[in-house]
Design a protein around this motif. Structure first.
Motif, PDB file in Angstrom:
ATOM      1  N   UNK A  60       0.862  -1.176   0.000  1.00 46.23           N
ATOM      2  CA  UNK A  60       0.000   0.000   0.000  1.00 46.23           C
ATOM      3  C   UNK A  60       0.901   1.229   0.000  1.00 46.23           C
ATOM      4  N   UNK A  61       0.834   1.991  -1.086  1.00 47.38           N
ATOM      5  CA  UNK A  61       1.641   3.209  -1.167  1.00 47.38           C
ATOM      6  C   UNK A  61       1.234   4.198  -0.091  1.00 47.38           C
ATOM      7  N   UNK A  62      -0.055   4.438  -0.004  1.00 54.60           N
ATOM      8  CA  UNK A  62      -0.557   5.355   1.006  1.00 54.60           C
ATOM      9  C   UNK A  62      -2.051   5.110   1.194  1.00 54.60           C
ATOM     10  N   UNK A  63      -2.539   5.565   2.306  1.00 51.55           N
ATOM     11  CA  UNK A  63      -3.970   5.541   2.593  1.00 51.55           C
ATOM     12  C   UNK A  63      -4.283   6.814   3.357  1.00 51.55           C
ATOM     13  N   UNK A  64      -5.469   7.365   3.128  1.00 49.04           N
ATOM     14  CA  UNK A  64      -5.781   8.638   3.762  1.00 49.04           C
ATOM     15  C   UNK A  64      -7.286   8.865   3.789  1.00 49.04           C
TER      16      UNK A  64
END
Length: 211
Positions: free
Chosen positions: A124-128
Motif C-alpha cells: 500500500x503506497x498510502x492511505x488517507x
C-alpha cells in the motif's frame, strides 16, 4: 422687490456651482488617472530553493475508494457518560509496486525468446481520509474537547481505511494489475515473452555473530 434682490444675490453662486460642475465633468477623468499613476508599484521577489531530490520508483496500480460511517466512543470516567462522535468518512488507499527494489539479479534472460522478472511484493503506497468529502455527523458529551475528539476520530477512521483495503484484497489486485499492465509493456520493450514472478524473500535471516 425683495424677491428680485434675493435672486440677484443668488445668481453669482449659481454660476459658480454650474462652472464647477462643468470643470469636474471635463477634467475629472484626468485627475482620476493621475491618482491611479501615483499608486505605488508592488514588486515581489522570491527565491525557491531545492531542498531534496527523491527517486520515485513506485508505480501506482490500483486505487480503492471508501465511504464509511465511523462511530467513535471514548471513555472519560465511570461517573459521566462517554464521549461519542459519528463521522461520515471518505477515504482512499493506493496499491503499488516499488521498482526501486528490483536488482539486476531479478532479471533473468533465458535463451533468445524469454525473460523472467522478479517483482517486489505489492504494498500500500498510502492511505488517507479525504477531509474535503468527510464531515462530523453528530457529537455527544464532548465536554469542550471537540477538536481533540474529532482529530482522534479521523485518525481511527484512517486506520479503518487501511484495514478495509487489506481486507478487500488490494494487494492481490495490485499483483493482478501489475501482470496486466507491465507484462505487455516489457514484452514490447524487450521483444521477448515476459514471465513475472514474485521476488524471493529470506525468512528469518541468519544474524552473523559479533566478533
Amino acid at each position: 422687490m425683495p424677491l428680485l434682490r434675493l435672486l440677484f444675490k443668488l445668481i453669482p453662486w449659481i454660476l459658480i456651482i454650474l462652472a464647477g460642475v462643468f470643470l469636474w465633468r471635463t477634467f475629472g477623468g484626468y485627475f482620476d488617472k493621475t491618482e491611479e499613476r501615483e499608486v505605488p508599484e508592488v514588486v515581489v521577489n522570491y527565491n525557491t530553493v531545492l531542498t531534496s531530490v527523491e527517486d520515485m520508483g513506485r508505480m501506482e496500480l490500483v486505487r480503492y475508494n471508501f465511504k464509511d460511517v465511523v462511530e467513535y466512543e471514548k471513555t472519560v470516567n465511570r461517573f459521566i457518560p462517554n464521549s461519542k462522535l459519528v463521522l461520515i468518512v471518505s477515504g482512499e488507499a493506493v496499491g503499488c509496486v516499488d521498482f526501486a527494489k528490483i536488482t539486476q539479479a531479478d532479471i533473468q534472460f533465458q535463451g533468445d525468446t524469454l525473460v523472467q522478472v522478479a517483482l517486489p511484493a505489492p504494498e500500500i503506497c498510502y492511505y488517507k481520509v479525504d477531509h474535503s468529502k468527510s464531515k462530523v455527523f453528530s457529537k455527544e458529551n464532548t465536554y469542550f474537547q471537540d477538536a481533540e475528539l474529532v482529530e482522534e476520530g479521523y485518525k481511527y477512521a484512517e486506520q479503518n481505511v487501511k484495514r478495509a483495503a487489506l481486507n478487500s484484497g488490494i494487494l492481490r489486485q495490485t499483483t493482478e494489475n501489475a501482470e496486466k499492465i507491465l507484462k505487455p509493456m516489457l514484452e514490447e520493450i524487450t521483444g521477448r515473452r515476459v514471465v513475472l514472478v514474485p521476488q524471493r524473500r529470506i525468512e528469518n535471516p541468519q544474524v552473523p555473530p559479533k566478533r
